[in-house]
Motif scaffolding. Structure first.
Motif, PDB file in Angstrom:
ATOM      1  N   ARG B 239       0.941  -1.144   0.159  1.00 23.43           N
ATOM      2  CA  ARG B 239      -0.013   0.070  -0.126  1.00 23.43           C
ATOM      3  C   ARG B 239       0.687   1.224   0.072  1.00 23.43           C
ATOM      4  O   ARG B 239       1.975   1.144   0.496  1.00 23.43           O
ATOM      5  N   CYS B 300      -2.665   3.558   2.455  1.00 22.07           N
ATOM      6  CA  CYS B 300      -2.542   3.251   3.993  1.00 22.07           C
ATOM      7  C   CYS B 300      -2.077   4.599   4.646  1.00 22.07           C
ATOM      8  O   CYS B 300      -1.567   5.465   4.097  1.00 22.07           O
ATOM      9  N   ASP B 301      -2.350   4.694   6.079  1.00 25.57           N
ATOM     10  CA  ASP B 301      -2.002   5.959   6.811  1.00 25.57           C
ATOM     11  C   ASP B 301      -1.778   5.463   8.118  1.00 25.57           C
ATOM     12  O   ASP B 301      -1.805   6.288   9.102  1.00 25.57           O
ATOM     13  N   GLN B 312      -5.929   2.209   7.025  1.00 25.33           N
ATOM     14  CA  GLN B 312      -6.257   3.133   6.139  1.00 25.33           C
ATOM     15  C   GLN B 312      -7.267   3.862   6.986  1.00 25.33           C
ATOM     16  O   GLN B 312      -8.379   3.516   7.311  1.00 25.33           O
TER      17      GLN B 312
END
Lengths: 331, 316
Positions: B239, B300-301, B312
């Motif tokens: 990601r 994603c984060d 995410q």
């Protein structure tokens, strides 16, 4: 060469001492060290008892404080450094620049070792730690070939300790965050890789699936031996192949390299496994003591005895061993 | 690099004034043919990035672009108004690698990004940057590096916004902070080459097979979830880390620079979208929605929010 053995708790420490370790290493009971597992490590009173036990038998004690504090937790690492200094340990094993800086300025007489988590793979990096913090010894990441190890030692201002046996990190230690990518917890931040809190074992009609942070790591057919789902030892798919894309469940065993390691000037060999049982620690320490004694008697003709190899094989991850990065074809 | 996404406006048509963090383009982490690298940086001359990091950071065997070529690319980018930084190898094992590192560290024209403490040692006494693979997890570490000449640091990618807030509050005066805002996450480095392993080739005879994977080689789980990417000795996330939706917080935290990591396709469009968000021509959410289709395997984060990196959290 010094034999440095793991002590996840007091019984392991005593076993290591009794079976011939020259030094033992351990951590406090929190995330200040890279084996932060439930039920493991030392409360301060137990640590004092362990140190006393080792000292009386002329075995040195090293405390691992080798994770990376964030600003909001830095004070705890500072207190752990102070505690280790008060206990009079023979060395503090640290990785973080801030921790090393604090330790060297506050306790200038406390010997410092650079942890494997410090990711120093070359002599220029080692010079930095030597010049800035007076670090006396470094533990090399398990990524160097035998000739690279030799070259680092020839140019290093400090003593070198290398891993000789135990579970194999395939990645440069201190620079692998695969675990936190899947779980939010890494060796650097939390002191654990692939933490048990995030493991699921799920029975399926075909066998057993193991998941880490919800990610399918291993699919075991019925009847197959089920191993712990360490992320880098999982089975994944790349193009059309399903295989151990990173590494197999396997342990490092560098015993046959002992003469070369000694000739290269390695000062200490390290046994991995603070998370393993006292039985493991006892068996492995005894075998390595015998090997190092045999090496000292006759380095020219040293060869691992088949019974040593067999005994180490029994306690190895996946019941197989490798020379890892020391051996170029592995890479 | 492909043509700019039709949804993106050219800088000429933008209305707002840029404010807040500057934009940087990280080093190319993959092995691209020299023609592709040249074409990429010709385009970069015209992109709204302020800083460009150049050089091979993953594998010393990758030899399509040589040191002199990087310097030439750097001269052209500098002439077009970019700040150029020479980036260095993340994992240094062989003497030949140290020799090359010394040549980079001794260059007279450009600032250098250290991606290993060996480079920090060689750069002592002159201004330098530390990249995300140098572990700076607290302000005391930052202070140590500042005493050696540190000018700028990149937040290690697993650290959270809250941790960054503490670091910003405590950072030594004059030190710039850069955040890895867009790109597949660098997760691990090894002696082993995983791309060669995937091709059943020994590392010493890898046949430079990384060149076949301009965005790395994807690793899926056995239940078909894209998970990781093999890039030679490096492992990345499948990601793409995208912090553009966090722009208000990044501004509030006084982050100096946002880094975009190049990918084989669409980097120009991604830079434009970051630029538009910085100018206020698009909201961060609008710009992120437009970036979404350009990511090879989704976004994603999680790290930023203190969760698993692959999660995410922000709703886009």
């Amino acid at each position: 060469m010094e034999l440095v053995c793991p002590a996840g708790n007091l019984p392991s420490l005593k076993t290591a001492v009794d079976h011939g370790a020259n030094a033992v290493y351990f951590g406090f009971r929190d995330d200040t060290n890279a084996r932060h597992f439930a039920g493991l490590n030392f409360a301060p009173n137990k640590m004092a008892e362990g140190i006393e036990y080792a000292r009386r038998r002329n075995v040195r004690v090293f405390v691992a404080l080798n994770t990376y504090p964030r600003p909001d937790g830095f004070k705890r690492w500072q207190e752990a450094v102070d505690r280790a200094a008060d206990l009079g340990v023979d060395a503090l094993i640290a990785a973080d620049l801030g921790v090393l800086d604090y330790a060297s300025s506050k306790h200038p007489n406390l010997p410092l070792h650079l942890s494997v988590q410090g990711s120093a793979t070359n002599y220029e990096a080692l010079r930095f730690y030597h010049e800035h913090f007076g670090v006396r010894r470094a533990v090399l990441p398990r990524v160097l070939s035998m000739s690279q190890t030799r070259h680092v030692i020839e140019n290093s201002p400090l003593e070198i300790e290398v891993f000789a046996f135990g579970s194999l990190c395939v990645m440069v230690e201190g620079r692998c965050i695969l675990s936190s990518y899947a779980t939010g917890r890494s060796p650097n931040t939390f002191g654990a890789c692939s933490p048990a809190s995030h493991v699921e074992w799920i029975e399926t009609p075909d066998g057993l699936d193991t998941r880490l942070g919800g990610v399918l790591i291993q699919r075991h057919p019925k009847g197959e031996n089920v191993g712990y789902p360490t992320l880098c030892k999982g089975t994944f798919r790349v193009a059309d192949h399903t295989y151990h894309a990173i590494e197999e469940p396997i342990s490092l065993n560098a015993m046959e390299l002992l003469p070369e390691l000694q000739a290269a000037g390695v000062k200490a060999v390290k046994i991995e496994g603070r998370q393993r049982s006292p039985v493991y620690v006892g068996q492995v320490t005894r075998v390595w003591r015998q090997a190092l004694d045999a090496l000292a008697r006759d380095p020219q003709h040293f060869k691992p005895r088949p019974e040593w190899t067999a005994e180490l094989g029994k306690v190895s991850e996946g019941a197989q061993t490798t020379l890892g990065a020391y051996h170029r074809p592995w890479q | 690099m492909t043509a700019t996404d039709s949804a993106t406006a050219s800088p000429a048509s933008s209305t707002g004034t840029r404010s807040g963090p500057r934009l940087s383009l990280g080093p190319i982490s993959y092995y691209w043919p020299k023609d592709q690298v040249d074409a990429f940086y010709q385009q970069v001359e015209h992109l709204p990035v302020d800083i460009v990091y150049l050089g091979e950071t993953i594998c010393s065997k990758r030899n399509e672009v040589r040191f002199e070529d990087w310097l030439a690319i750097g001269e052209r980018l500098a002439a077009s108004g970019k700040e150029v930084v020479l980036s260095t190898l993340s994992l240094l094992e062989a003497e030949s690698e140290l020799l090359r590192l010394r040549a980079i560290c001794e260059n007279e024209g450009f600032l250098v990004e250290a991606n290993d403490m060996g480079a920090v040692q060689l750069l002592r006494g002159r201004p330098f940057v530390v990249g995300h693979s140098v572990n700076v997890y607290n302000d005391r570490s930052l202070a140590v590096l500042a005493r050696s000449g540190l000018k700028r640091w990149v937040l290690p990618v697993e650290l959270t916004a809250d941790c960054l807030a503490d670091m910003q509050r405590l950072r030594p005066a004059g030190i710039e902070t850069e955040v890895y805002a867009y790109g597949r996450l660098p997760l691990a480095y090894s002696a082993r080459c995983f791309t060669a392993r995937a091709r059943n080739l020994p590392k010493d005879d890898c046949r430079y097979c990384c060149i076949d994977y301009p965005d790395g080689l994807e690793v899926a789980t056995q239940d078909d979830q894209g998970f990781l990417v093999l890039n030679g000795i490096q492992t990345q996330s499948a990601r793409t880390n995208n912090l553009l939706p966090e722009l208000p917080r990044l501004r509030e935290l006084d982050v100096d620079i946002l880094r975009i990591s190049p990918q084989a396709q669409g980097t120009d469009a991604i830079v434009q979208l970051f630029d538009q968000a910085l100018r206020g021509d698009k909201t961060p959410a609008e710009a992120s929605a437009a970036i979404q289709p350009l990511m090879p395997s989704g976004a994603c984060d999680g790290y930023w929010h203190g969760e698993a990196g692959m999660d995410q959290v922000a709703q886009v």
